[in-house]
Design an enzyme around this catalytic site. Structure first.
Site, PDB file in Angstrom:
ATOM      1  N   LYS A 165       5.559  -0.037  12.724  1.00 24.60           N
ATOM      2  CA  LYS A 165       4.961   0.657  11.577  1.00 24.60           C
ATOM      3  C   LYS A 165       4.175   1.891  12.030  1.00 24.60           C
ATOM      4  CE  LYS A 165       4.709  -3.736   9.087  1.00 24.60           C
ATOM      5  NZ  LYS A 165       3.895  -4.938   8.902  1.00 24.60           N
TER       6      LYS A 165
ATOM      7  N   ILE B 174       0.856  -1.196   0.000  1.00 27.35           N
ATOM      8  CA  ILE B 174       0.000   0.000   0.000  1.00 27.35           C
ATOM      9  C   ILE B 174       0.890   1.243   0.000  1.00 27.35           C
ATOM     10  CG2 ILE B 174      -1.769   1.298   1.264  1.00 27.35           C
ATOM     11  CD1 ILE B 174      -2.560  -1.272   2.676  1.00 27.35           C
TER      12      ILE B 174
ATOM     13  N   ASP C  60       5.609  -5.609  15.552  1.00 26.59           N
ATOM     14  CA  ASP C  60       5.754  -5.204  14.152  1.00 26.59           C
ATOM     15  C   ASP C  60       4.752  -4.096  13.811  1.00 26.59           C
ATOM     16  OD1 ASP C  60       6.684  -5.885  11.246  1.00 26.59           O
ATOM     17  OD2 ASP C  60       4.497  -6.003  11.157  1.00 26.59           O
TER      18      ASP C  60
END
Ligand code: HSE
Length: 440
Positions: free
Chosen positions: A205, A136, A201
């Site tokens: 981000k 994305i 994780d």
């Protein structure tokens, strides 16, 4: 101007994706760029393992230095991951006046601020589209497409593995372990899946995206993180009965000059667009003061989607090289001297609605004792159901509350969990809904 030469360190899944995208789309890329992007060398410590995408032997090396010290190579792609050697290689590349593309979200979350400074000192750029939400173009959207806005909120499903697991638990009733195993087989999980299922994780981000959205340095150590390992399938089912879907959500919200950054399992209304994001898909829902709500959706992991993001960075950097405009867009979107540490709202100060599952003895008066403690702590109940009837045994009592302060909730739960009529710790899941004013 001749071709732009590129070196790749790390010939793993994403590395294979980059090689394949460059190969398959060479003509389209050259038509867009005006020159060719030539992958000159590929470095990896293990050259013998079989891979989905192969490379002519003469391009391969086991020594990263062969790329870092090659004067022809203008862009180095770091896809080896991890916090160790990768950092040294990136610094060496920048000091050797090469631009860097990386997908290494863990490294950027921990050391991005330092690396961006080194890049600026060397008049070079670190590009990292692939580090957040895989295929994305989220970084580009935040940094460029939404540059005219002040961003208020980001809600993201940013980990394909966790989303895949929750989807399989929701739709097929799979156990957590079986769903995790399947995600690993499909190649979504990190080398260490703890990073996926414990929320780290996602937090990496979120920290990166949040810095870009709100004009702060990366403040990863301030992100509140809770994973999905303690989720029981029955909470997913009860949540559904109340009209909610469970997601591992990354939330960043700028409210009253305080920034909330939190990652935790979250119940969201089943009719919200994010609730329909299933499997390994990622999505980000952003509110900007000019644009309103937008949502971006796509694959957040995997060889080709992540390869697509890396190659888009290569093209951007190649354009900067061709136009002689290095670092045209600052890595965190705001000019370095304007970045300002955010005041972070601690999780204890967050206000949200809650799902609570008590293991309470089935005895008259138990519910009123629990409700009494909630009431004393200014927590108001929106709805409640009891599941089953087991005289003198523990049954699940499930409650949804109105908005309450996290510190009040924790205080109430400490008291409730000590009641002799409560047989085990209470399951708590935060809810974002229209009442919290965020997910409308
Ligand atoms: N393990 C990550 C995920 C890969 O599952 O989303 C992409 O960062």
């Amino acid at each position: 101007m001749g071709d732009i030469k590129v070196g790749l360190i790390g010939w793993g899944t994403v590395g294979c994706g980059v090689i394949e995208v460059l190969r398959q789309n060479a003509e389209a890329i050259e038509s867009r760029l005006g020159v060719r992007l030539e992958l000159k060398r590929v470095a990896d410590i293990d050259l013998d393992r079989s891979r989905p995408v192969m490379v002519p032997r003469e391009m391969l090396t086991t020594r990263a230095e062969d790329i870092l010290n090659d004067p022809d190579i203008q862009i180095v792609i770091e896809l080896m991951g991890g916090l160790g050697a990768a950092k040294g290689f990136i610094i060496q590349a920048l000091e050797n006046k090469k631009h860097v593309v990386t997908a290494n979200k863990a490294l950027l979350a921990h050391a991005g601020n330092e690396l961006f400074e080194i890049a600026a000192r060397n008049d070079r750029t670190i590009a990292f589209e692939a580090a957040v939400a895989g295929g994305i173009p989220f970084i580009k959207s935040l940094r460029e497409g939404l540059a005219g806005n002040q961003i208020d909120t980001i809600f993201g499903i940013l980990n394909g593995t966790a989303n895949f697991i929750l989807t399989r638990m929701t739709r097929q009733g799979l156990s957590f372990q079986d769903a995790l195993q399947e995600a690993q087989q499909k190649g979504y999980a990190e080398a260490n899946p703890a990073l996926d299922i414990e929320g780290t994780d996602t937090a990496h981000k979120l920290a990166i995206a949040s810095a870009i959205a709100f004009g702060t340095p990366i403040q990863f150590d301030q992100v509140y993180v809770e994973g999905i390992t303690h989720i029981d399938p029955i909470d997913i089912q009860f949540g559904e009965e109340f009209g909610y879907r469970l997601k591992l959500l990354a939330i960043a919200r700028n409210l009253d000059d305080q920034l909330e950054m939190r990652v935790h399992p979250t119940l969201i209304p089943r009719d919200h667009v994010l609730a329909g994001v299933d499997g390994a898909y990622n999505a980000v829902h952003v509110h900007g003061n000019a644009v309103g709500n937008i949502m971006l959706y796509g694959l957040g992991a995997g060889m080709m989607p992540t390869g697509s993001a890396v190659v888009s960075d290569l093209i951007d950097l190649a354009r900067d090289i061709l136009g002689n405009t290095p670092a045209r867009i600052p890595p965190l979107a705001f000019r370095a001297e304007k970045l300002k540490e955010a005041v972070i709202k601690p999780i204890s100060g967050v206000t949200t609605c809650y799902y609570l599952r008590f293991a309470a003895l089935d005895r008259p008066g138990v519910l009123s004792r629990i409700a009494g403690i909630l009431g004393q702590n200014q927590i108001s109940i929106a709805s409640v159901i009891q599941k089953g009837r087991q005289v003198e045994e523990a049954v699940p009592i499930v409650m949804i509350t109105h908005e309450a302060l996290e510190s009040s909730m924790q205080k109430a739960l400490t008291e409730i969990n000590q009641l002799e009529v409560v047989a085990g710790p209470t399951q708590v899941i935060r809810i974002e809904n229209q009442e919290t004013g965020s997910l409308s």
